[in-house]
Design an enzyme around this catalytic site. Structure first.
Site, PDB file in Angstrom:
ATOM      1  N   CYS A 120      13.607  -8.847   9.994  1.00  0.00           N
ATOM      2  CA  CYS A 120      12.474  -8.594  10.246  1.00  0.00           C
ATOM      3  C   CYS A 120      11.752  -7.932  11.782  1.00  0.00           C
ATOM      4  O   CYS A 120      11.950  -8.911  12.479  1.00  0.00           O
ATOM      5  CB  CYS A 120      11.856  -8.889   8.968  1.00  0.00           C
ATOM      6  N   CYS A 130       6.251  -4.851   8.617  1.00  0.00           N
ATOM      7  CA  CYS A 130       8.050  -5.261   8.530  1.00  0.00           C
ATOM      8  C   CYS A 130       8.732  -4.062   9.482  1.00  0.00           C
ATOM      9  O   CYS A 130       9.967  -3.612   9.944  1.00  0.00           O
ATOM     10  CB  CYS A 130       8.387  -5.170   7.539  1.00  0.00           C
ATOM     11  N   LYS A 226      13.506  -5.912  -3.210  1.00  0.00           N
ATOM     12  CA  LYS A 226      12.612  -7.192  -2.856  1.00  0.00           C
ATOM     13  C   LYS A 226      11.291  -6.281  -3.479  1.00  0.00           C
ATOM     14  O   LYS A 226      10.570  -5.092  -3.183  1.00  0.00           O
ATOM     15  CB  LYS A 226      12.372  -7.156  -1.572  1.00  0.00           C
ATOM     16  N   ARG A 236       4.484 -16.569   3.656  1.00  0.00           N
ATOM     17  CA  ARG A 236       3.926 -15.326   5.029  1.00  0.00           C
ATOM     18  C   ARG A 236       2.966 -16.780   6.389  1.00  0.00           C
ATOM     19  O   ARG A 236       3.181 -16.835   7.187  1.00  0.00           O
ATOM     20  CB  ARG A 236       2.547 -14.523   4.255  1.00  0.00           C
ATOM     21  N   LYS A 279      15.376 -10.159  -4.690  1.00  0.00           N
ATOM     22  CA  LYS A 279      13.219 -11.171  -5.327  1.00  0.00           C
ATOM     23  C   LYS A 279      12.233 -10.769  -5.351  1.00  0.00           C
ATOM     24  O   LYS A 279      11.970  -9.395  -4.548  1.00  0.00           O
ATOM     25  CB  LYS A 279      13.381 -10.616  -3.180  1.00  0.00           C
TER      26      LYS A 279
HETATM   27  C1  PBG Z   1       9.895 -10.860   5.495  1.00  0.00           C
HETATM   28  C2  PBG Z   1      10.670 -11.976   4.576  1.00  0.00           C
HETATM   29  C3  PBG Z   1       9.872 -12.562   3.784  1.00  0.00           C
HETATM   30  C4  PBG Z   1       9.856 -13.292   2.925  1.00  0.00           C
HETATM   31  C5  PBG Z   1      11.487 -13.172   3.025  1.00  0.00           C
HETATM   32  N1  PBG Z   1      11.204 -12.589   4.156  1.00  0.00           N
HETATM   33  C6  PBG Z   1       7.850 -12.378   3.641  1.00  0.00           C
HETATM   34  C7  PBG Z   1       7.449 -10.966   2.900  1.00  0.00           C
HETATM   35  O1  PBG Z   1       8.115  -9.791   2.807  1.00  0.00           O
HETATM   36  O2  PBG Z   1       5.892 -10.738   3.526  1.00  0.00           O
HETATM   37  C8  PBG Z   1       9.386 -13.912   1.576  1.00  0.00           C
HETATM   38  C9  PBG Z   1      10.180 -15.363   2.039  1.00  0.00           C
HETATM   39  C10 PBG Z   1       9.830 -15.927   0.567  1.00  0.00           C
HETATM   40  O3  PBG Z   1       8.535 -16.106   0.304  1.00  0.00           O
HETATM   41  O4  PBG Z   1       9.953 -17.057  -0.238  1.00  0.00           O
HETATM   42  N2  PBG Z   1      10.222  -9.531   5.431  1.00  0.00           N
END
Ligand code: PBG
Length: 354
Positions: A120, A130, A226, A236, A279
């Protein structure tokens, strides 16, 4: 047939019987442990937002991952905390970046552990998105570079109010950048690359870049479903990847939608995803059920930072039993149809299971 002939309690009368007829099981090899690598040496720093999770410098990450492997956990999912950020997240694809160095070190030192890497840009871009913003719309104040974002811990997370910011992220310009990040991870030795950006077409872009460079055997685990979730807050703060303006709702999914998850999964499988992830996990068990029924690739559930932190904090206050709520949550994900689970508790759970 019904009562008194039929008595469901007969099957529950002893631990041995209950164990024998359990429909769902959890084993260490179904678990994936996220890990955070930072630059420097001899660093093991607790992450304030994620109880019992640490930032590791590479020298200290190795013994930690050896221990996780010894407990039977199959894989680690690697996240990097970079030293530099810029508008295009260029550090993300550097062969010398902390993630790439960590991958090389882990592959050499802990060869039985599968190394997965998060692909990412959000931790590497100064705006925290992202992908790359549409040209001319870099940031609300007109400045395109906010180098230190340590204060992001206090930034409000995904708010439930309607988005007022219409600046958007350029999908197609982001794809080659993501493919470069994935390639740099593959060159370092990652066995699985995991794009988490939610740009359209990124699985295909990554798959063809990998194939072009002869990385046919590198797997793609897509963060296929997601959601734009408020449960990512503690993560974050840990990865310093909070968006500096707006939110992620123009690319991550709306939590109102279940059917749309099937579309995301179908596209990712068509583009070459080897594993598909959903997720967060516990608030989206219905989605796990539907995705499991729709595809034949392994389905992965990610118990995200907010899910984990809420349980840890409630347990620390004596409100719930830590192990019992964790095991019940993970079993629920397995029951819904998840083959694999990514959880910050993977290593601890593997130890409890032994
Ligand atoms: C990066 C990413 C995120 C998570 C995993 N990869 C954060 C987001 O999308 O803001 C979240 C993982 C978690 O909350 O445990 N894009």
């Amino acid at each position: 047939m019904s009562f008194p002939i039929e008595r469901p309690r007969r099957l529950r009368q002893s631990a041995a019987l209950r164990r024998m007829v359990a429909e769902t099981r959890l084993a260490p090899e179904q678990l994936i442990q996220p890990v955070f690598a930072v630059a420097g040496e001899n660093i093991v720093r607790p992450i304030a937002s994620l109880p019992d999770v640490h930032h590791y410098s590479i020298d200290r990450l190795i013994p930690y991952v050896r221990e996780v492997a010894a407990r039977g956990v199959s894989a680690v999912l690697l996240f990097g905390v970079p030293e530099k950020k810029d508008a295009h997240g260029s550090e993300a694809a550097s062969d010398d970046g902390v993630v790439q160095r960590a991958i090389r070190a882990l592959r050499e030192a802990v060869p039985d552990m599968i190394v997965m890497s998060d692909v990412c840009l959000c931790a590497y871009t100064d705006h925290g998105h992202c992908g790359v913003p549409v040209v001319g719309r870099q940031s609300p104040e007109g400045q395109s570079s906010v180098v230190s974002r340590q204060s992001s811990v206090k930034t409000p997370l995904v708010s439930l109010l309607p988005t007022t910011d219409d600046r958007s992220i350029n999908n197609d310009e982001t794809l080659p950048l993501l493919a470069n990040v994935a390639l740099s991870h593959a060159r370092a030795g990652a066995q699985v690359v995991a794009p988490s950006d939610m740009m359209d077409g990124r699985v295909g872009a990554i798959r063809s870049a990998l194939d072009r460079e002869k990385f046919h055997d590198v797997l793609v685990m897509s963060y296929a479903v997601k959601y734009a979730s408020a449960f990512y807050g503690p993560f974050r703060a840990a990865q310093d990847s909070t968006p500096q303006w707006g939110d992620r709702r123009s690319y991550q999914m709306d939590c109102a939608n279940g059917r749309e998850a099937l579309r995301e999964v179908r596209l990712d499988v068509e583009e070459g995803a080897d594993l598909v992830m959903i997720k967060p996990a516990l608030p989206y068990l219905d989605v796990i059920v539907r995705v499991r029924a729709a595809v034949d690739v392994p389905v992965v559930a990610y118990q995200v930072s907010g899910e984990y932190a809420m349980q840890k904090l409630a347990a620390a206050h004596g409100l719930v039993d830590e192990r019992a709520v964790m095991m019940e949550s993970l079993l629920a994900m397995r029951r819904a149809g998840a083959d694999l689970i990514i959880t910050y508790a993977a290593s601890a759970v593997a130890e409890w299971l032994a």
